[in-house]
Design a protein around this motif. Structure first.
Motif, PDB file in Angstrom:
ATOM      1  N   LEU A   1       0.881  -1.169  -0.016  1.00 58.19           N
ATOM      2  CA  LEU A   1      -0.029   0.067   0.105  1.00 58.19           C
ATOM      3  C   LEU A   1       0.890   1.117  -0.184  1.00 58.19           C
ATOM      4  CD1 LEU A   1      -2.833   1.461   0.392  1.00 58.19           C
ATOM      5  CD2 LEU A   1      -2.497   1.135   2.566  1.00 58.19           C
TER       6      LEU A   1
ATOM      7  N   LEU B   1      -4.208   8.630   3.607  1.00 54.48           N
ATOM      8  CA  LEU B   1      -5.022   7.539   3.749  1.00 54.48           C
ATOM      9  C   LEU B   1      -6.516   7.790   3.802  1.00 54.48           C
ATOM     10  CD1 LEU B   1      -3.062   5.451   6.211  1.00 54.48           C
ATOM     11  CD2 LEU B   1      -3.197   4.978   3.726  1.00 54.48           C
TER      12      LEU B   1
ATOM     13  N   VAL C   1      -7.680   7.986   0.314  1.00 53.99           N
ATOM     14  CA  VAL C   1      -7.953   6.443  -0.268  1.00 53.99           C
ATOM     15  C   VAL C   1      -9.312   6.029   0.607  1.00 53.99           C
ATOM     16  CG1 VAL C   1      -6.859   4.385  -0.414  1.00 53.99           C
ATOM     17  CG2 VAL C   1      -5.513   6.132  -0.341  1.00 53.99           C
ATOM     18  N   ALA C   2      -9.360   6.312   1.561  1.00 59.63           N
ATOM     19  CA  ALA C   2     -10.773   5.800   2.464  1.00 59.63           C
ATOM     20  C   ALA C   2     -11.800   6.313   1.721  1.00 59.63           C
ATOM     21  CB  ALA C   2     -10.616   6.153   3.842  1.00 59.63           C
TER      22      ALA C   2
ATOM     23  N   THR D   1     -12.324   4.716  -2.022  1.00 58.15           N
ATOM     24  CA  THR D   1     -12.604   3.312  -2.091  1.00 58.15           C
ATOM     25  C   THR D   1     -13.599   2.832  -1.115  1.00 58.15           C
ATOM     26  OG1 THR D   1     -10.854   2.944  -0.344  1.00 58.15           O
ATOM     27  CG2 THR D   1      -9.885   2.913  -2.564  1.00 58.15           C
TER      28      THR D   1
ATOM     29  N   ARG E   1     -10.833   4.180   7.322  1.00 55.47           N
ATOM     30  CA  ARG E   1      -9.254   4.433   7.525  1.00 55.47           C
ATOM     31  C   ARG E   1      -8.490   3.633   8.619  1.00 55.47           C
ATOM     32  NH1 ARG E   1      -5.723   9.130   8.395  1.00 55.47           N
ATOM     33  NH2 ARG E   1      -3.973   7.957   9.090  1.00 55.47           N
TER      34      ARG E   1
ATOM     35  N   LEU F   1      -7.281   0.827   6.454  1.00 53.93           N
ATOM     36  CA  LEU F   1      -6.122   1.230   5.817  1.00 53.93           C
ATOM     37  C   LEU F   1      -4.657   1.444   6.633  1.00 53.93           C
ATOM     38  CD1 LEU F   1      -7.836   3.907   3.296  1.00 53.93           C
ATOM     39  CD2 LEU F   1      -7.003   1.410   2.709  1.00 53.93           C
TER      40      LEU F   1
ATOM     41  N   THR G   1      -6.608  -9.376   5.192  1.00 53.26           N
ATOM     42  CA  THR G   1      -7.540  -8.640   4.591  1.00 53.26           C
ATOM     43  C   THR G   1      -8.417  -9.481   3.757  1.00 53.26           C
ATOM     44  OG1 THR G   1      -8.333  -6.361   3.715  1.00 53.26           O
ATOM     45  CG2 THR G   1      -6.294  -7.662   2.588  1.00 53.26           C
TER      46      THR G   1
ATOM     47  N   THR H   1     -11.402  -5.868  -0.307  1.00 52.56           N
ATOM     48  CA  THR H   1     -10.367  -4.788   0.131  1.00 52.56           C
ATOM     49  C   THR H   1      -9.235  -4.624  -0.836  1.00 52.56           C
ATOM     50  OG1 THR H   1     -10.866  -4.826   2.282  1.00 52.56           O
ATOM     51  CG2 THR H   1      -9.000  -3.959   1.665  1.00 52.56           C
TER      52      THR H   1
ATOM     53  N   LEU I   1      -8.675  -1.500  -3.704  1.00 54.83           N
ATOM     54  CA  LEU I   1      -7.417  -0.952  -3.815  1.00 54.83           C
ATOM     55  C   LEU I   1      -6.720  -1.319  -5.314  1.00 54.83           C
ATOM     56  CD1 LEU I   1      -5.680  -2.031  -0.334  1.00 54.83           C
ATOM     57  CD2 LEU I   1      -6.587   0.060  -1.105  1.00 54.83           C
TER      58      LEU I   1
END
Length: 73
Positions: free
Chosen positions: A6, A23, A26-27, A30, A34, A37, A48, A52, A56
């Motif tokens: 990541l 992050l 990204v949260a 996607t 958080r 991530l 995970t 997920t 990603l």
């Protein structure tokens, strides 16, 4: 152990787009929380699910092979 790359992909995307990506960004994009991530980024061997990984891969426009790395332990 499977390692999720990541941080590396985040750095590459930020470099290519010439902007800082957090992050939180990204949260939001996607739908991954958080805290999840953060665990993926900071906990070696964090487990995970495929949803997920899928989210990603879509965000980074990469394949699972580019996101995941097998590390012999």
């Amino acid at each position: 152990m499977i390692r999720i790359k990541l941080k590396q992909l985040l750095d590459e995307k930020a470099f290519v787009e010439r902007r800082r990506i957090t992050l939180n960004d990204v949260a939001e994009e996607t739908g991954i929380s958080r805290p999840t991530l953060t665990r993926i980024a900071n906990v070696p061997g964090y487990n995970t699910n495929t949803d997920t990984v899928d989210a990603l891969c879509k965000y980074f426009k990469c394949t699972p092979a580019e996101l995941l790395q097998f590390v012999d332990s």
